[in-house]
Design an enzyme around this catalytic site. Structure first.
Site, PDB file in Angstrom:
ATOM      1  N   ASP A 253     -11.872  -9.880   4.141  1.00 43.18           N
ATOM      2  CA  ASP A 253     -13.161  -9.896   3.432  1.00 43.18           C
ATOM      3  C   ASP A 253     -13.699 -11.322   3.358  1.00 43.18           C
ATOM      4  OD1 ASP A 253     -13.114  -7.168   2.928  1.00 43.18           O
ATOM      5  OD2 ASP A 253     -13.776  -7.396   0.850  1.00 43.18           O
TER       6      ASP A 253
ATOM      7  N   TYR B 142       0.818  -1.213   0.000  1.00 40.51           N
ATOM      8  CA  TYR B 142       0.000   0.000   0.000  1.00 40.51           C
ATOM      9  C   TYR B 142       0.852   1.264   0.000  1.00 40.51           C
ATOM     10  CZ  TYR B 142      -4.493  -2.293   0.763  1.00 40.51           C
ATOM     11  OH  TYR B 142      -5.635  -3.032   0.622  1.00 40.51           O
TER      12      TYR B 142
ATOM     13  N   ASP C 142      -2.083 -18.736   0.716  1.00 42.12           N
ATOM     14  CA  ASP C 142      -3.014 -19.462  -0.159  1.00 42.12           C
ATOM     15  C   ASP C 142      -3.710 -20.581   0.600  1.00 42.12           C
ATOM     16  OD1 ASP C 142      -0.476 -20.560  -0.003  1.00 42.12           O
ATOM     17  OD2 ASP C 142      -0.344 -21.128  -2.113  1.00 42.12           O
TER      18      ASP C 142
ATOM     19  N   LYS D 279       3.927 -15.687   2.910  1.00 43.12           N
ATOM     20  CA  LYS D 279       4.199 -16.438   1.675  1.00 43.12           C
ATOM     21  C   LYS D 279       5.709 -16.665   1.662  1.00 43.12           C
ATOM     22  CE  LYS D 279       2.882 -18.133  -2.337  1.00 43.12           C
ATOM     23  NZ  LYS D 279       2.022 -19.324  -2.479  1.00 43.12           N
TER      24      LYS D 279
ATOM     25  N   ASP E  65      -5.952  -7.775   4.015  1.00 46.92           N
ATOM     26  CA  ASP E  65      -7.085  -7.081   3.379  1.00 46.92           C
ATOM     27  C   ASP E  65      -7.977  -8.116   2.693  1.00 46.92           C
ATOM     28  OD1 ASP E  65      -8.697  -5.023   2.150  1.00 46.92           O
ATOM     29  OD2 ASP E  65      -7.576  -5.405   0.293  1.00 46.92           O
TER      30      ASP E  65
END
Ligand code: IPM
Ligand code: MG
Length: 353
Positions: A251, A141, A223, A191, A247
């Protein structure tokens, strides 16, 4: 106690739901003889319309001087061109960065009465109670360099995933501290099989984990966590991750509850005001109709009382009043009910008495 609270209603349904939460905070103030001083400022699309920017210096300054900030939502179709130089989200990102709000807490809680709205079968939902701890001021970001560049007639774009050790350290510590007050398990999501930033993240997390022998630490790849959130969501307690991973995962986790309208969030720094907002968006399709769900914002106000004003008892009372209101079936259409924003708010105020 005395507290300065800045209200940032924003766009769409933002003003309606912020007004509802404001009423609840006024009630708490009056009952406990607290002096809450409220002030209201524009942010997001409405600020762009008025001042040409999503966050003015004046709004930012008022936020800096406050004890806590309650935000509604920003954005809407009017300002939705992703290529536009000025966008409502800049208000949000600007506040996060300028106020040093590096930790974003997103609890995922199932209200039994609403479980039927979940996309998962009820048996998968049993025992789901997690909190996602999102790093909020680093990573893709904000990393530099970023931008679009043309060389020899070809175009390329760059975003940078950068993390400093101290940024990882403070967010991971917060996750462990939270876990101590819960089921004592931290899942650190990375990751590390591919990314350097993830390898640093994991190494620091391992070291911090040694300081918390009472908390179980698990490392998981992003993942696989995306899959486990659907396959086995009750296996998570505290989930901590970098900005973009969290983020996306937050959701995914939020929809497990079937009711985005009721979930709160808190954004915290190491000092200064915290910022509180529902996780849902500005819902422009129902703005102004008086049917927006105020619960996410009201529970965010409870978080404001708990984390910024240390009024944990009052926060728990609001949460209980919300739960009772949902149990009684007084809900807005998003939750299958037929109550208005005002009726839900009144019911919560009644249950608080
Ligand atoms: C969120 C939102 C924001 C983010 C957007 C609106 C910039 O998705 O708060 O999760 O990506 O952080
Ligand atoms: Mg998001």
């Amino acid at each position: 106690m005395n507290a300065k609270i800045v209200l940032l209603p924003g766009d769409g349904i933002g003003p309606e739901i912020t007004a509802a939460a404001h009423q609840v905070l006024e009630f708490i103030a009056k009952r406990g003889s607290h002096r809450f001083e409220f002030s209201e400022y524009l942010i997001g699309g409405c600020s762009i319309d008025r001042y040409g920017v999503a966050l003015t210096e004046e709004t930012l300054e008022a936020c800096k001087q406050s004890d806590a900030i309650l935000l509604g939502a920003v954005g809407g179709p009017k300002w939705d061109n992703p290529a536009a130089p000025v966008r409502p989200e800049q208000g949000l990102l600007g506040l996060r960065k300028s106020l040093g709000l590096f930790a974003n807490l997103r609890p995922v809680k199932i209200y039994p009465k609403l479980a039927g709205a979940s996309p998962l079968r009820p048996e998968r939902l049993a025992g789901v109670d997690m909190i996602i701890v999102r790093e909020l001021t680093g990573g893709l970001y904000f990393g530099q360099p970023r931008g679009r560049f043309v060389t020899d007639g070809r175009e390329k774009a760059i975003d940078t995933l950068e993390y400093h050790d101290y940024e990882i350290d403070r967010i991971v510590r917060m996750a462990f501290d939270l876990a101590r007050g819960r089921r004592k398990k931290v899942t650190s999501v990375d990751k590390a099989n591919v990314l350097e930033s993830s390898r640093l993240w994991r190494a620091i997390t391992v070291e911090i984990g040694k300081e918390y022998p009472d908390v179980t630490l698990e490392h998981a790849l992003v993942d696989s966590v995306a899959m486990r959130l659907v396959a086995n969501p009750s296996s998570f307690d505290v989930v901590v991750s970098e900005n973009l991973f969290a983020d996306i995962l937050s959701d995914e986790a939020a929809i497990l509850t079937g009711s985005l309208g009721v979930l709160p969030s808190a954004s915290l720094g190491s000092s200064g005001p915290g910022m509180y907002e529902p996780i849902h968006g500005s819902a422009p399709d129902i703005a102004g109709k008086g049917i927006a769900d105020p619960i996410g914002t009201i529970v965010s106000a409870a978080f404001l009382l708990r984390y910024s004003l240390k009024l944990g008892t009052e926060a728990a009372q609001i949460e209980a009043a919300v739960e009772k209101t949902i149990e009684d079936g007084c809900t807005t259409p998003d939750l299958g009910g037929s109550c208005s924003t005002a009726q839900v708010t009144e019911a919560i105020l009644r249950n608080l008495q």
